[in-house]
Motif scaffolding. Structure first.
Motif, PDB file in Angstrom:
ATOM      1  N   LEU A   1       0.796  -1.704   0.144  1.00 25.99           N
ATOM      2  CA  LEU A   1       0.211   0.011  -0.053  1.00 25.99           C
ATOM      3  C   LEU A   1       0.936   0.792  -0.306  1.00 25.99           C
ATOM      4  O   LEU A   1       1.944   1.166   0.541  1.00 25.99           O
TER       5      LEU A   1
ATOM      6  N   VAL B   1      -8.261   3.319   5.078  1.00 21.56           N
ATOM      7  CA  VAL B   1      -9.124   1.941   4.539  1.00 21.56           C
ATOM      8  C   VAL B   1     -10.559   2.669   4.691  1.00 21.56           C
ATOM      9  O   VAL B   1     -11.305   3.410   5.392  1.00 21.56           O
TER      10      VAL B   1
ATOM     11  N   LEU C   1     -10.188   0.354  -0.098  1.00 22.90           N
ATOM     12  CA  LEU C   1      -8.641   1.124   0.246  1.00 22.90           C
ATOM     13  C   LEU C   1      -9.154   2.777  -0.727  1.00 22.90           C
ATOM     14  O   LEU C   1      -9.721   2.924  -2.148  1.00 22.90           O
TER      15      LEU C   1
END
Length: 252
Positions: free
Chosen positions: A191, A197, A251
């Motif tokens: 990430l 998130v 995400l």
């Protein structure tokens, strides 16, 4: 040298199943070696969640480890029994996708069919009767090639094998620990910095550890096995955010 054996199952922490695995290994070994309970409370019958969890956990085992993996809702069916050699480690269990993510993330992985069978094989406990004694033989065979001749045959590669269509990272909760923290199937290293998130319309920011946020605040962090984990400082993320195994994670 006897190789260490690690046990990963959904058998739970009560009952006789784990003890029977230990007993079967001890009974099959001429030179007993270490047997470590890696995990026994993987989500019951959930092969996909367990596959991502196992892939994260075995990175913290020795590279000569022998792993018995049993999350096997199809036990006794025509699903194959397999042995996977992955970067020196050896995994034994059902060919139902449980080892798919391990094999995919390994630098070198080969899948085999386990053809050896014991004198007695019950229909409902292949962990004890088949996988555990096979692991014991692999762990105690001095000649590294001898067990291959005795136990396995080639397993042809197949694009349709179970789990082959699963993503490299699973954006969902795969495990809830005793503290109510929610582990996901996403590798944190994949990430970008600053990524948040999303859970049920809520935006959850990253922190390094619990004390970096106020008491009662939700955050996500890279946990000790390298996965994205969602937590609440001195609280239970599973209750605060209504999370359970299988809950989807966005995400943003």
């Amino acid at each position: 040298m006897v190789r260490p054996i690690y046990l990963f199952t959904d058998f739970g922490l009560s009952g006789f199943y784990v003890g029977q695995l230990h007993g079967a290994i001890l009974d099959a070994q001429t030179s007993p070696g270490p047997v470590i309970d890696l995990m026994h409370d993987a989500q019951a019958h959930d092969v996909q969640s367990a596959a991502y969890l196992l892939a994260a956990l075995i990175r913290h085992t020795p590279d000569n480890a022998v792993i018995v993996g049993v999350v096997d809702p199809g036990v006794g069916s025509d699903r194959p029994a397999i042995v996977v050699e992955a970067d020196g480690r050896c995994l034994i269990g059902p060919g139902n996708g449980l080892f798919e993510i391990v094999a995919r993330q390994a630098g070198n992985a080969v899948m085999h069919r386990l053809v050896w069978q014991p004198d007695r094989l019950t229909a409902s406990f292949h962990g004890r009767d088949l996988f555990a004694p096979a692991a014991a033989r692999i762990a105690t065979t001095v000649d590294s090639d001898a067990w291959r001749l005795e136990l396995i045959s080639p397993l042809p590669p197949s694009a349709a094998r179970p789990g082959s269509d699963w993503p490299d990272d699973l954006p969902a909760v795969i495990y809830i620990d005793v503290f109510g923290n929610a582990m996901t199937g996403i590798r944190a290293a994949k990430l970008a910095p600053g990524l948040a998130v999303a859970i049920g319309g809520r935006r959850i920011q990253r922190a390094t550890t619990f004390s970096d946020v106020p008491t009662g605040e939700a955050f996500w962090y890279e946990n000790s096995v390298g996965l994205v984990e969602i937590a609440v400082n001195q609280g239970r993320a599973s209750e605060t955010l209504a999370l359970s195994v299988g809950s989807s994670i966005g995400l943003i």
